[in-house]
Write a protein that holds these residues in place. Sequence first.
Motif, short mmCIF file in Angstrom:
data_model
loop_
_atom_site.label_atom_id
_atom_site.label_comp_id
_atom_site.label_asym_id
_atom_site.label_seq_id
_atom_site.Cartn_x
_atom_site.Cartn_y
_atom_site.Cartn_z
N MET A 141 0.84 -1.20 0.00
CA MET A 141 0.00 0.00 0.00
C MET A 141 0.88 1.25 0.00
SD MET A 141 -2.80 1.20 2.85
CE MET A 141 -3.71 2.73 2.68
N ILE A 142 0.63 2.14 -0.93
CA ILE A 142 1.36 3.41 -1.00
C ILE A 142 0.33 4.55 -1.08
CG2 ILE A 142 2.96 4.83 -2.31
CD1 ILE A 142 4.25 2.29 -3.35
N ILE A 143 0.51 5.54 -0.23
CA ILE A 143 -0.36 6.72 -0.24
C ILE A 143 0.37 7.87 -0.92
CG2 ILE A 143 -1.57 8.41 1.20
CD1 ILE A 143 -1.83 6.19 3.31
N ASN A 144 -0.29 8.55 -1.83
CA ASN A 144 0.31 9.69 -2.53
C ASN A 144 -0.32 10.99 -2.04
OD1 ASN A 144 2.08 8.36 -4.61
ND2 ASN A 144 0.15 7.36 -5.09
N LEU A 145 0.55 11.93 -1.67
CA LEU A 145 0.10 13.21 -1.14
C LEU A 145 0.76 14.36 -1.87
CD1 LEU A 145 0.44 12.65 2.74
CD2 LEU A 145 -1.63 12.34 1.37
N THR A 146 0.05 15.47 -1.96
CA THR A 146 0.69 16.72 -2.34
C THR A 146 1.43 17.24 -1.11
OG1 THR A 146 -1.18 18.09 -1.66
CG2 THR A 146 -1.20 17.23 -3.92
N LYS A 147 2.29 18.21 -1.30
CA LYS A 147 2.99 18.78 -0.14
C LYS A 147 2.01 19.44 0.83
CE LYS A 147 7.74 19.37 -1.67
NZ LYS A 147 8.89 20.30 -1.80
N LYS A 148 0.99 20.07 0.30
CA LYS A 148 -0.01 20.71 1.15
C LYS A 148 -0.73 19.65 2.00
CE LYS A 148 -4.05 23.79 1.05
NZ LYS A 148 -3.43 24.86 1.86
N GLN A 149 -1.08 18.52 1.39
CA GLN A 149 -1.74 17.45 2.13
C GLN A 149 -0.80 16.86 3.18
OE1 GLN A 149 -2.79 15.10 -1.30
NE2 GLN A 149 -4.95 15.72 -1.22
N ALA A 150 0.47 16.72 2.84
CA ALA A 150 1.45 16.21 3.81
C ALA A 150 1.56 17.15 5.01
CB ALA A 150 2.81 16.02 3.14
N ARG A 151 1.58 18.45 4.72
CA ARG A 151 1.65 19.44 5.82
C ARG A 151 0.40 19.35 6.69
NH1 ARG A 151 3.32 22.95 1.49
NH2 ARG A 151 1.32 24.07 1.59
N GLN A 152 -0.75 19.25 6.05
CA GLN A 152 -2.00 19.17 6.80
C GLN A 152 -2.05 17.91 7.65
OE1 GLN A 152 -5.02 19.57 3.74
NE2 GLN A 152 -5.17 21.77 4.04
N PHE A 153 -1.61 16.79 7.09
CA PHE A 153 -1.60 15.54 7.86
C PHE A 153 -0.76 15.69 9.12
CE2 PHE A 153 0.85 11.72 8.92
CZ PHE A 153 -0.19 10.87 9.30
N LEU A 154 0.44 16.22 8.96
CA LEU A 154 1.33 16.39 10.11
C LEU A 154 0.71 17.31 11.16
CD1 LEU A 154 4.78 16.70 8.32
CD2 LEU A 154 4.16 14.96 9.99
N LEU A 155 0.16 18.42 10.72
CA LEU A 155 -0.35 19.42 11.65
C LEU A 155 -1.64 18.98 12.34
CD1 LEU A 155 0.43 22.59 9.52
CD2 LEU A 155 1.69 21.75 11.50
N VAL A 156 -2.50 18.27 11.62
CA VAL A 156 -3.71 17.74 12.25
C VAL A 156 -3.34 16.70 13.30
CG1 VAL A 156 -5.82 16.40 11.88
CG2 VAL A 156 -5.23 18.24 10.30
N LYS A 157 -2.40 15.83 12.97
CA LYS A 157 -1.95 14.82 13.92
C LYS A 157 -1.41 15.47 15.19
CE LYS A 157 1.56 11.29 14.69
NZ LYS A 157 0.70 10.36 15.44
N HIS A 158 -0.67 16.55 15.01
CA HIS A 158 -0.05 17.22 16.16
C HIS A 158 -1.02 18.16 16.89
CE1 HIS A 158 4.27 16.16 16.17
NE2 HIS A 158 4.04 15.84 14.91
#
Length: 390
Positions: free
Chosen positions: A1-18
Amino acid sequence: MIINLTKKQARQFLLVKHGLLGEYKFEGEKGILAFVKQAGCIQFDPIDSCGRNADLVLLSRIKNYNREMLSDLLYQNRKLIDYFDKNLSIFCMDDWPYFLRNHKLYDYMDRYDCRIKLTCEEIKNEIKRRGPLCSNDIHNDKHITGAWGTKSSLTRAVLEHLYFTGELAIHHKKGTTKYYDCIENCIPKKILDKADPNKTLYDFQKWLVLRRIKSVGLLWNKSSDAFLCINQLKTLVRNRIYEEYILSGKIVEVRVEGCKEPFYCVQEDLEIMDEVLSKFVYKKRCEFIAPLDNLIWDRKLIKEIFDYDYKWEIYTPQNQRKYGYYVLPILYGDQFIGRIEAVFTKKTNKLEVKNIWIEQNIKYTKILDKEIHKRIVKLEKFNQNNVNEL
């Protein structure tokens, strides 16, 4: 399984998690415990320019946070403990058995002279007789040269040694002064009696690697400051650990546009990933990020995903600093938009903003100015309310 993200989505993922994007998801002492459990640990650093590192980490995430909450969890309710994880850290009391092998690792006897060994029993007996003590409570005019070449009182060196080896714990603090007590008086017996859950060093390394991936949110399989203090974590060992976690499904590969190296997240964070991929619109918040915040443990990763270059210049000679002594990154929405140097002075009970630097690609609007000002007021009030610190 591989998930593909834009940089904006990657930033949002990190910040929501935190808990740094959208509404506050952590509140009060329960929120502190929930975040520390999620993060594994938060680093403790005694320097207090406008709040110590652990305070600043929690202030940016915990609704209505104050220092008394952390003090209660550490020294009253004993739900948290300060010991070594990623350097000196704060982590959940339940995790104590996992670090039993560190007691030998942090045995500094051979680095001091023999007087440490000869004085240990004397100091422990003094604490058993009198209760929690700090180094000033035990008179001893002898001094030694410590592990890092610094001169220290013999009493302080012995107390630190017994703390490193797990025979003493911090009972409480007054300001930066540590009061030590016997370990059995600070850790519940049911936890103290537990055996190390990891049978081998490799088991411990593997446990810590997953803990650090979970703590940061996204982490690549390469040398990283996020892996500091994982003893003997060589590249081959790390590769093997990643391979085993990928095969077991405990971590998932994440590809971010424009980034050559793959990242990995833990399986239990896929719910956050799904939310981000659904193009959920998050409310913007402005937060000042602690210099040793879990989010920015890997500065190269932050440069890659956020296009933001941060260096903590506290150990940089003054004439070589680009910004300042204790500078905090400024987060707004899903971007690092600048940095701020602020100093709280107890004598005046005021927070002095020495400078604010805005990134060149950021347009400084009235809204942004208002949000930064609100955050400055919040930081000043936090410090004013905590003048009588831990």
